[in-house]
Scaffold this motif. Sequence first.
Motif, PDB file in Angstrom:
ATOM      1  N   GLU A 517     -12.355  97.462 119.770  1.00  9.87           N
ATOM      2  CA  GLU A 517     -11.961  96.122 120.180  1.00  9.87           C
ATOM      3  C   GLU A 517     -13.223  95.287 120.350  1.00  9.87           C
ATOM      4  O   GLU A 517     -14.341  95.824 120.391  1.00  9.87           O
ATOM      5  N   ALA A 518     -13.053  93.984 120.423  1.00 15.87           N
ATOM      6  CA  ALA A 518     -14.207  93.097 120.587  1.00 15.87           C
ATOM      7  C   ALA A 518     -13.877  92.015 121.594  1.00 15.87           C
ATOM      8  O   ALA A 518     -12.751  91.531 121.671  1.00 15.87           O
ATOM      9  N   ASP A 519     -14.873  91.678 122.405  1.00 16.61           N
ATOM     10  CA  ASP A 519     -14.759  90.508 123.277  1.00 16.61           C
ATOM     11  C   ASP A 519     -16.046  89.709 123.165  1.00 16.61           C
ATOM     12  O   ASP A 519     -16.874  89.969 122.282  1.00 16.61           O
ATOM     13  N   GLU A 520     -16.218  88.748 124.041  1.00 16.52           N
ATOM     14  CA  GLU A 520     -17.377  87.860 123.927  1.00 16.52           C
ATOM     15  C   GLU A 520     -18.695  88.575 124.180  1.00 16.52           C
ATOM     16  O   GLU A 520     -19.767  88.069 123.822  1.00 16.52           O
ATOM     17  N   THR A 521     -18.632  89.757 124.753  1.00 16.36           N
ATOM     18  CA  THR A 521     -19.884  90.469 125.065  1.00 16.36           C
ATOM     19  C   THR A 521     -20.204  91.590 124.085  1.00 16.36           C
ATOM     20  O   THR A 521     -21.254  92.198 124.180  1.00 16.36           O
ATOM     21  N   GLY A 522     -19.309  91.902 123.166  1.00 17.17           N
ATOM     22  CA  GLY A 522     -19.612  92.949 122.194  1.00 17.17           C
ATOM     23  C   GLY A 522     -18.418  93.813 121.873  1.00 17.17           C
ATOM     24  O   GLY A 522     -17.257  93.403 122.024  1.00 17.17           O
ATOM     25  N   ARG A 523     -18.687  95.066 121.453  1.00 14.09           N
ATOM     26  CA  ARG A 523     -17.650  95.979 120.995  1.00 14.09           C
ATOM     27  C   ARG A 523     -17.239  96.944 122.106  1.00 14.09           C
ATOM     28  O   ARG A 523     -18.069  97.368 122.910  1.00 14.09           O
ATOM     29  N   ILE A 524     -15.970  97.304 122.105  1.00 15.71           N
ATOM     30  CA  ILE A 524     -15.431  98.258 123.065  1.00 15.71           C
ATOM     31  C   ILE A 524     -14.710  99.348 122.280  1.00 15.71           C
ATOM     32  O   ILE A 524     -13.819  99.059 121.468  1.00 15.71           O
ATOM     33  N   ALA A 525     -15.099 100.600 122.487  1.00 13.65           N
ATOM     34  CA  ALA A 525     -14.423 101.741 121.873  1.00 13.65           C
ATOM     35  C   ALA A 525     -13.365 102.256 122.842  1.00 13.65           C
ATOM     36  O   ALA A 525     -13.632 102.420 124.037  1.00 13.65           O
ATOM     37  N   GLY A 556     -27.510 112.397 125.872  1.00 20.24           N
ATOM     38  CA  GLY A 556     -27.083 112.128 127.236  1.00 20.24           C
ATOM     39  C   GLY A 556     -27.991 111.172 127.967  1.00 20.24           C
ATOM     40  O   GLY A 556     -27.554 110.341 128.741  1.00 20.24           O
ATOM     41  N   GLY A 557     -29.300 111.274 127.777  1.00 17.86           N
ATOM     42  CA  GLY A 557     -30.243 110.401 128.445  1.00 17.86           C
ATOM     43  C   GLY A 557     -30.910 109.500 127.445  1.00 17.86           C
ATOM     44  O   GLY A 557     -31.080 109.846 126.303  1.00 17.86           O
ATOM     45  N   ALA A 558     -31.346 108.338 127.851  1.00 14.07           N
ATOM     46  CA  ALA A 558     -31.961 107.379 126.927  1.00 14.07           C
ATOM     47  C   ALA A 558     -32.923 106.514 127.699  1.00 14.07           C
ATOM     48  O   ALA A 558     -32.857 106.393 128.906  1.00 14.07           O
ATOM     49  N   ASP A 559     -33.864 105.928 126.961  1.00 10.00           N
ATOM     50  CA  ASP A 559     -34.761 104.978 127.606  1.00 10.00           C
ATOM     51  C   ASP A 559     -34.338 103.573 127.230  1.00 10.00           C
ATOM     52  O   ASP A 559     -33.281 103.342 126.645  1.00 10.00           O
ATOM     53  N   ASP A 560     -35.178 102.574 127.554  1.00 12.28           N
ATOM     54  CA  ASP A 560     -34.791 101.186 127.351  1.00 12.28           C
ATOM     55  C   ASP A 560     -34.678 100.797 125.882  1.00 12.28           C
ATOM     56  O   ASP A 560     -34.129  99.749 125.562  1.00 12.28           O
ATOM     57  N   THR A 561     -35.226 101.633 124.978  1.00  8.51           N
ATOM     58  CA  THR A 561     -35.143 101.283 123.562  1.00  8.51           C
ATOM     59  C   THR A 561     -33.791 101.627 122.969  1.00  8.51           C
ATOM     60  O   THR A 561     -33.499 101.263 121.837  1.00  8.51           O
ATOM     61  N   ILE A 562     -32.974 102.341 123.716  1.00  2.32           N
ATOM     62  CA  ILE A 562     -31.673 102.765 123.218  1.00  2.32           C
ATOM     63  C   ILE A 562     -30.608 102.198 124.137  1.00  2.32           C
ATOM     64  O   ILE A 562     -30.672 102.347 125.356  1.00  2.32           O
ATOM     65  N   VAL A 597     -14.993 102.089 126.547  1.00  4.50           N
ATOM     66  CA  VAL A 597     -16.445 102.294 126.571  1.00  4.50           C
ATOM     67  C   VAL A 597     -17.132 101.122 125.871  1.00  4.50           C
ATOM     68  O   VAL A 597     -16.779 100.770 124.740  1.00  4.50           O
ATOM     69  N   ARG A 598     -18.104 100.518 126.553  1.00  4.37           N
ATOM     70  CA  ARG A 598     -18.942  99.493 125.934  1.00  4.37           C
ATOM     71  C   ARG A 598     -19.871 100.162 124.932  1.00  4.37           C
ATOM     72  O   ARG A 598     -20.560 101.118 125.242  1.00  4.37           O
ATOM     73  N   VAL A 599     -19.877  99.658 123.657  1.00  2.00           N
ATOM     74  CA  VAL A 599     -20.667 100.259 122.583  1.00  2.00           C
ATOM     75  C   VAL A 599     -21.956  99.473 122.402  1.00  2.00           C
ATOM     76  O   VAL A 599     -21.920  98.271 122.132  1.00  2.00           O
ATOM     77  N   PRO A 600     -23.115 100.109 122.530  1.00  2.00           N
ATOM     78  CA  PRO A 600     -24.384  99.399 122.293  1.00  2.00           C
ATOM     79  C   PRO A 600     -24.490  98.967 120.827  1.00  2.00           C
ATOM     80  O   PRO A 600     -23.830  99.514 119.939  1.00  2.00           O
ATOM     81  N   ASP A 601     -25.356  97.995 120.573  1.00  2.00           N
ATOM     82  CA  ASP A 601     -25.569  97.515 119.215  1.00  2.00           C
ATOM     83  C   ASP A 601     -26.086  98.639 118.333  1.00  2.00           C
ATOM     84  O   ASP A 601     -26.942  99.439 118.740  1.00  2.00           O
ATOM     85  N   ASP A 602     -25.558  98.673 117.081  1.00  2.00           N
ATOM     86  CA  ASP A 602     -26.035  99.605 116.053  1.00  2.00           C
ATOM     87  C   ASP A 602     -25.945 101.064 116.482  1.00  2.00           C
ATOM     88  O   ASP A 602     -26.756 101.891 116.087  1.00  2.00           O
ATOM     89  N   CYS A 603     -24.995 101.392 117.340  1.00  2.00           N
ATOM     90  CA  CYS A 603     -24.803 102.773 117.772  1.00  2.00           C
ATOM     91  C   CYS A 603     -23.321 103.123 117.694  1.00  2.00           C
ATOM     92  O   CYS A 603     -22.455 102.253 117.672  1.00  2.00           O
ATOM     93  N   ALA A 604     -23.059 104.415 117.644  1.00  2.00           N
ATOM     94  CA  ALA A 604     -21.718 104.922 117.852  1.00  2.00           C
ATOM     95  C   ALA A 604     -21.724 105.688 119.170  1.00  2.00           C
ATOM     96  O   ALA A 604     -22.778 106.061 119.673  1.00  2.00           O
ATOM     97  N   VAL A 605     -20.550 105.897 119.731  1.00  6.07           N
ATOM     98  CA  VAL A 605     -20.489 106.564 121.023  1.00  6.07           C
ATOM     99  C   VAL A 605     -19.451 107.678 120.975  1.00  6.07           C
ATOM    100  O   VAL A 605     -18.549 107.686 120.129  1.00  6.07           O
TER     101      VAL A 605
END
Length: 617
Positions: A517-525, A556-562, A597-605
């Motif tokens: 799904e999509a809203d004004e803030t991005g993609r939702i899985a 499971g863990g990520a830094d600010d670049t992800i 789930v909010r999906v980050p840009d250019d990623c799958a979750v």
Amino acid sequence: MTLTPLSLHSEPYGSTGNIGENFRRLLGAPTLDPLQTVIREAVQNIADASRPGVGPEILIRLRSLPDAQRDILRRFILAELPEEQGSSDMISAFLEAEAPVVLEICDFGTVGLGGPTRSDRIPVGTEQTNFIDFLRNIGTARDTDQGGGTYGFGKVALYRASACSTIIVDTLPDEGGLEGRRLMTCHVGRSFEKPENGMRRRFTGRHWWGVRAPVDGVADPLTGAAASILADQLGLPERGSDRTGTSIMILGFEPDEDNLTATGNRIIETLLWNFWPRMMRDAPAKHRFGCRVMVEDRELPIPAPEELAPFDLLCKAMRAARARAGHDLRPIESQRPQKFLGTLAIEKGLRSPRRHLTEDEDVRLVPEQLHHIALMRPVELVVKYLEGNPHPDARLEWAGVFIAGDEPEVEQAFADSEPPAHEDWIPDNLPRGNQKRYVNIALRRLREIAAEMGMEPIVRMPGDGAGPPLARLAGRLGAVLENVGGDGAGRRRGSGGSGGVRPPRARASRPVFQRLEADETGRIAVFVTEVTQDARRSGAKLVASASVAIEGSALGGADDTIGTPDVLAVKWLDGDVGTEGKEIDLDGREGRLEILVRVPDDCAVTADADVLSEAAT
């Protein structure tokens, strides 16, 4: 201006012979259905007719012929019918049909069908022979850089699409202004003969309607203002001096569907499946297609390929292949001799729900789960889709794009390997030598890669969720989780839960991806899980989690670049209000829940869910 009926010219055999009615068989039979074949071939011819550096405009229109326009056909175009009875009956049946249908394929901003109108009268120094190549000759090579090949098969496809094997061609070449406009009607039927001066005079079965030349009786096209008026009377698109190109009206098109709108949507799907690289918003100007599809007087919407699954994934791979830069880019090369053969780009992603353009599953072109490599030459027309191994997790899919190298020797090898319909690469079409070797090597390597897709073993991260070092994952974010385990929402993990026996403890099934799904803030899985309680109904709370999905594991863990996926909400599917955040109280209840789930840009979750007992909480 008073209209004058066109004259019929039936082609006699020449002293040295001709190609007769069987010329359609000489070019072979297509592997595609008739509608897809005629659209593919006609649009490929349009691509070859483009002006340098500028993509064409394309209009495909399907409509019923009004009585007034049918009357124009009877009185001024097909007033004289062929002597061969079969041809005469076919054309008469179309003219007398209760609701005759025509399919029009029109292009604008192209070079049109210019040059001489007679194959035996070509002035010295003449370079453009498009008119005679299309309307007179058979199988003439197209002298177009990285072009589609020949006019032959595309022309045959037009006649095959007509119940009466008849087409009307209206063209404004980019030479001579409005006076250069030309209109001619063509029919291909059975060969026949008739007695003449004590001899059997034989005819090939090809017929033209035009203006008969007084010297030899051969029909030339109607030209200038008369051609413009007759085209207008037939309802063909208007053409000003800046609207050069060609309109082809296929008489007696017989759609498979009960209504024309359904056929119009099939045309749109055919355009997208075969020409999506040229319909992309960021396609190079020299390749860009501007397409319109109309049914009667209504224009049907054509979705942008970037916004329609699974073309969005193909577009992402196409951008990587064009730029020769991406997270999974593989050069295809020959070692002996050393030669770059082309670029393969692969993209993986969550399988988005399909918005089908055609209701009939039997004629759909778009698969439910994409696992294909689109093969093309630098001209960026899809030759075929090489089918590979589907991803074992049905929530995921992959797409590949292979663009053959543009070095002349390599490009020519792939071009020459194509059959007349240009829908395959067949190395056996080539003589022994380097070019045959190039095509064989490329196809063998591509088949190997397609077969390997989705076959990697399942790799799960340790329970601490720390994830692998990010340095080893550079460039791989945005790819998707390979071989995610789980047995789907609504099914139990492990033993128990069948035959009415409760599991030893409350549990949740592996969340299964449902949709984006999509809203004004991005993609939702949106994922779905099913909670099953034990005999004591001890499950008190469900806790959901989400991870970025990468090849082989969940990060499971990520830094600010992800980007970090966030669980936005958990809610019951039966309509009850859920809760914001990653937890929801169960209080012994069981059933199906959605996890957002909010999906980050250019990623799958990927998502997971655990049920906690009252003691654990």
